[in-house]
Design a protein around this motif. Structure first.
Motif, PDB file in Angstrom:
ATOM      1  N   ARG A  42       0.813  -1.227   0.000  1.00  0.00           N
ATOM      2  CA  ARG A  42       0.000   0.000   0.000  1.00  0.00           C
ATOM      3  C   ARG A  42       0.837   1.263   0.000  1.00  0.00           C
ATOM      4  NH1 ARG A  42      -5.133  -1.657   0.811  1.00  0.00           N
ATOM      5  NH2 ARG A  42      -5.364  -3.723   1.701  1.00  0.00           N
ATOM      6  N   THR A  43       2.057   1.149   0.378  1.00  0.00           N
ATOM      7  CA  THR A  43       2.918   2.328   0.367  1.00  0.00           C
ATOM      8  C   THR A  43       4.220   1.985  -0.319  1.00  0.00           C
ATOM      9  OG1 THR A  43       3.798   1.716   2.529  1.00  0.00           O
ATOM     10  CG2 THR A  43       1.971   3.265   2.513  1.00  0.00           C
ATOM     11  N   ALA A  44       4.878   2.983  -0.874  1.00  0.00           N
ATOM     12  CA  ALA A  44       6.172   2.769  -1.509  1.00  0.00           C
ATOM     13  C   ALA A  44       7.186   2.385  -0.455  1.00  0.00           C
ATOM     14  CB  ALA A  44       6.614   4.035  -2.228  1.00  0.00           C
ATOM     15  N   ILE A  45       7.841   1.273  -0.678  1.00  0.00           N
ATOM     16  CA  ILE A  45       8.846   0.806   0.270  1.00  0.00           C
ATOM     17  C   ILE A  45      10.212   0.946  -0.374  1.00  0.00           C
ATOM     18  CG2 ILE A  45       9.702  -1.159   1.580  1.00  0.00           C
ATOM     19  CD1 ILE A  45       6.763  -2.164   1.573  1.00  0.00           C
ATOM     20  N   LYS A  46      11.078   1.605   0.297  1.00  0.00           N
ATOM     21  CA  LYS A  46      12.398   1.829  -0.259  1.00  0.00           C
ATOM     22  C   LYS A  46      13.381   0.789   0.253  1.00  0.00           C
ATOM     23  CE  LYS A  46      11.733   6.807  -0.610  1.00  0.00           C
ATOM     24  NZ  LYS A  46      10.677   7.174   0.311  1.00  0.00           N
ATOM     25  N   GLY A  47      14.050   0.188  -0.676  1.00  0.00           N
ATOM     26  CA  GLY A  47      15.147  -0.708  -0.336  1.00  0.00           C
ATOM     27  C   GLY A  47      16.439  -0.033  -0.746  1.00  0.00           C
ATOM     28  N   ILE A  48      17.398  -0.080   0.118  1.00  0.00           N
ATOM     29  CA  ILE A  48      18.656   0.609  -0.177  1.00  0.00           C
ATOM     30  C   ILE A  48      19.785  -0.396  -0.269  1.00  0.00           C
ATOM     31  CG2 ILE A  48      20.275   2.374   0.582  1.00  0.00           C
ATOM     32  CD1 ILE A  48      17.961   3.657   2.134  1.00  0.00           C
ATOM     33  N   VAL A  49      20.439  -0.403  -1.414  1.00  0.00           N
ATOM     34  CA  VAL A  49      21.590  -1.273  -1.625  1.00  0.00           C
ATOM     35  C   VAL A  49      22.845  -0.415  -1.609  1.00  0.00           C
ATOM     36  CG1 VAL A  49      22.730  -2.829  -3.252  1.00  0.00           C
ATOM     37  CG2 VAL A  49      20.256  -2.949  -2.957  1.00  0.00           C
ATOM     38  N   ARG A  51      26.938  -0.192  -1.975  1.00  0.00           N
ATOM     39  CA  ARG A  51      28.179  -0.790  -2.433  1.00  0.00           C
ATOM     40  C   ARG A  51      29.303   0.208  -2.172  1.00  0.00           C
ATOM     41  NH1 ARG A  51      25.546  -4.518  -2.091  1.00  0.00           N
ATOM     42  NH2 ARG A  51      24.891  -6.065  -3.642  1.00  0.00           N
ATOM     43  N   GLU A  52      30.516  -0.261  -2.336  1.00  0.00           N
ATOM     44  CA  GLU A  52      31.649   0.601  -2.009  1.00  0.00           C
ATOM     45  C   GLU A  52      31.614   1.924  -2.768  1.00  0.00           C
ATOM     46  OE1 GLU A  52      36.509   0.296  -1.930  1.00  0.00           O
ATOM     47  OE2 GLU A  52      35.319  -1.545  -1.998  1.00  0.00           O
ATOM     48  N   ASN A  53      31.210   1.828  -4.052  1.00  0.00           N
ATOM     49  CA  ASN A  53      31.212   3.032  -4.885  1.00  0.00           C
ATOM     50  C   ASN A  53      29.833   3.444  -5.363  1.00  0.00           C
ATOM     51  OD1 ASN A  53      34.048   3.500  -4.898  1.00  0.00           O
ATOM     52  ND2 ASN A  53      34.256   1.732  -6.238  1.00  0.00           N
ATOM     53  N   ALA A  54      28.787   2.900  -4.732  1.00  0.00           N
ATOM     54  CA  ALA A  54      27.450   3.217  -5.234  1.00  0.00           C
ATOM     55  C   ALA A  54      26.372   2.994  -4.184  1.00  0.00           C
ATOM     56  CB  ALA A  54      27.138   2.363  -6.467  1.00  0.00           C
ATOM     57  N   GLN A  55      25.280   3.695  -4.354  1.00  0.00           N
ATOM     58  CA  GLN A  55      24.098   3.450  -3.547  1.00  0.00           C
ATOM     59  C   GLN A  55      22.881   3.480  -4.468  1.00  0.00           C
ATOM     60  OE1 GLN A  55      22.181   6.397  -0.737  1.00  0.00           O
ATOM     61  NE2 GLN A  55      22.797   4.866   0.757  1.00  0.00           N
ATOM     62  N   ILE A  56      22.033   2.447  -4.362  1.00  0.00           N
ATOM     63  CA  ILE A  56      20.812   2.372  -5.156  1.00  0.00           C
ATOM     64  C   ILE A  56      19.617   2.383  -4.201  1.00  0.00           C
ATOM     65  CG2 ILE A  56      19.548   1.113  -6.943  1.00  0.00           C
ATOM     66  CD1 ILE A  56      22.161  -0.483  -7.435  1.00  0.00           C
ATOM     67  N   VAL A  57      18.673   3.291  -4.446  1.00  0.00           N
ATOM     68  CA  VAL A  57      17.455   3.348  -3.646  1.00  0.00           C
ATOM     69  C   VAL A  57      16.304   2.808  -4.493  1.00  0.00           C
ATOM     70  CG1 VAL A  57      15.856   4.824  -2.372  1.00  0.00           C
ATOM     71  CG2 VAL A  57      18.308   5.351  -2.376  1.00  0.00           C
ATOM     72  N   PHE A  58      15.753   1.675  -4.061  1.00  0.00           N
ATOM     73  CA  PHE A  58      14.665   1.048  -4.795  1.00  0.00           C
ATOM     74  C   PHE A  58      13.318   1.471  -4.223  1.00  0.00           C
ATOM     75  CE2 PHE A  58      18.142  -1.888  -5.657  1.00  0.00           C
ATOM     76  CZ  PHE A  58      17.970  -2.124  -7.010  1.00  0.00           C
ATOM     77  N   ILE A  59      12.380   1.756  -5.118  1.00  0.00           N
ATOM     78  CA  ILE A  59      11.035   2.124  -4.708  1.00  0.00           C
ATOM     79  C   ILE A  59      10.049   1.122  -5.297  1.00  0.00           C
ATOM     80  CG2 ILE A  59       9.241   3.899  -4.827  1.00  0.00           C
ATOM     81  CD1 ILE A  59      11.601   5.931  -5.119  1.00  0.00           C
ATOM     82  N   ASP A  60       9.328   0.464  -4.410  1.00  0.00           N
ATOM     83  CA  ASP A  60       8.330  -0.534  -4.810  1.00  0.00           C
ATOM     84  C   ASP A  60       6.980   0.167  -4.869  1.00  0.00           C
ATOM     85  OD1 ASP A  60       7.093  -2.923  -5.356  1.00  0.00           O
ATOM     86  OD2 ASP A  60       7.093  -3.612  -3.278  1.00  0.00           O
ATOM     87  N   THR A  61       6.383   0.194  -6.037  1.00  0.00           N
ATOM     88  CA  THR A  61       5.143   0.952  -6.192  1.00  0.00           C
ATOM     89  C   THR A  61       3.945   0.162  -5.716  1.00  0.00           C
ATOM     90  OG1 THR A  61       4.999   0.190  -8.478  1.00  0.00           O
ATOM     91  CG2 THR A  61       6.006   2.328  -8.095  1.00  0.00           C
ATOM     92  N   PRO A  62       3.018   0.803  -5.021  1.00  0.00           N
ATOM     93  CA  PRO A  62       1.892   0.105  -4.409  1.00  0.00           C
ATOM     94  C   PRO A  62       0.847  -0.366  -5.406  1.00  0.00           C
ATOM     95  CG  PRO A  62       1.731   2.455  -3.996  1.00  0.00           C
ATOM     96  CD  PRO A  62       3.050   2.228  -4.661  1.00  0.00           C
ATOM     97  N   ARG A  63       0.562   0.362  -6.418  1.00  0.00           N
ATOM     98  CA  ARG A  63      -0.475  -0.071  -7.356  1.00  0.00           C
ATOM     99  C   ARG A  63      -0.192   0.483  -8.739  1.00  0.00           C
ATOM    100  NH1 ARG A  63      -2.233   3.256  -3.531  1.00  0.00           N
ATOM    101  NH2 ARG A  63      -2.710   5.368  -4.166  1.00  0.00           N
ATOM    102  N   ASN A  64      -0.405  -0.345  -9.724  1.00  0.00           N
ATOM    103  CA  ASN A  64      -0.244   0.052 -11.119  1.00  0.00           C
ATOM    104  C   ASN A  64      -1.324  -0.643 -11.934  1.00  0.00           C
ATOM    105  OD1 ASN A  64       2.866  -0.561 -10.039  1.00  0.00           O
ATOM    106  ND2 ASN A  64       2.513   1.426 -10.950  1.00  0.00           N
ATOM    107  N   SER A  65      -1.603  -0.122 -13.064  1.00  0.00           N
ATOM    108  CA  SER A  65      -2.562  -0.789 -13.953  1.00  0.00           C
ATOM    109  C   SER A  65      -1.979  -0.874 -15.355  1.00  0.00           C
ATOM    110  CB  SER A  65      -3.884  -0.049 -13.969  1.00  0.00           C
ATOM    111  OG  SER A  65      -3.666   1.280 -14.385  1.00  0.00           O
TER     112      SER A  65
END
Ligand SMILES: Nc1nc2c(ncn2[C@@H]2O[C@H](COP(=O)(O)OP(=O)(O)O)[C@@H](O)[C@H]2O)c(=O)[nH]1
Ligand SMILES: [Mg+2]
Length: 65
Positions: A42-49, A51-65
């Motif tokens: 129901r809400t965007a959940i951010k996952g953060i990865v 790495r030594e030289n990088a950071q990725i912020v993932f956003i999981d979208t709650p609903r799409n059509s």
């Protein structure tokens, strides 16, 4: 720090196609709720990865059509 890269990745797609599952696999721990029913997330959940030289912020979208 001069070679450090960072950015956001939004995971979009129809319901029940495995977005949360993919996010969990990428982040490496269970942070998003998974279920075989629609609109589990129901809400965007951010996952953060990090790495030594990088950071990725993932956003999981709650609903799409
Ligand atoms: N067969 C199969 N099922 C999957 C795969 N990825 C996820 N699932 C299942 O599909 C259902 C929905 O997954 P979920 O990650 O919650 O989808 P979301 O609604 O896109 O976030 C769950 O029951 C998962 O176990 C896959 O690669 N193959
Ligand atoms: Mg989901």
């Amino acid at each position: 720090m001069e070679n450090f890269k960072s950015g956001f990745v939004s995971i979009i797609g129809k319901t029940n196609v495995g977005k949360s599952t993919l996010l969990n696999a990428l982040v490496g721990e269970k942070i998003a709720i998974m279920a075989n029913k629609t609109q589990t997330t129901r809400t965007a959940i951010k996952g953060i990865v990090n790495r030594e030289n990088a950071q990725i912020v993932f956003i999981d979208t709650p609903r799409n059509s």
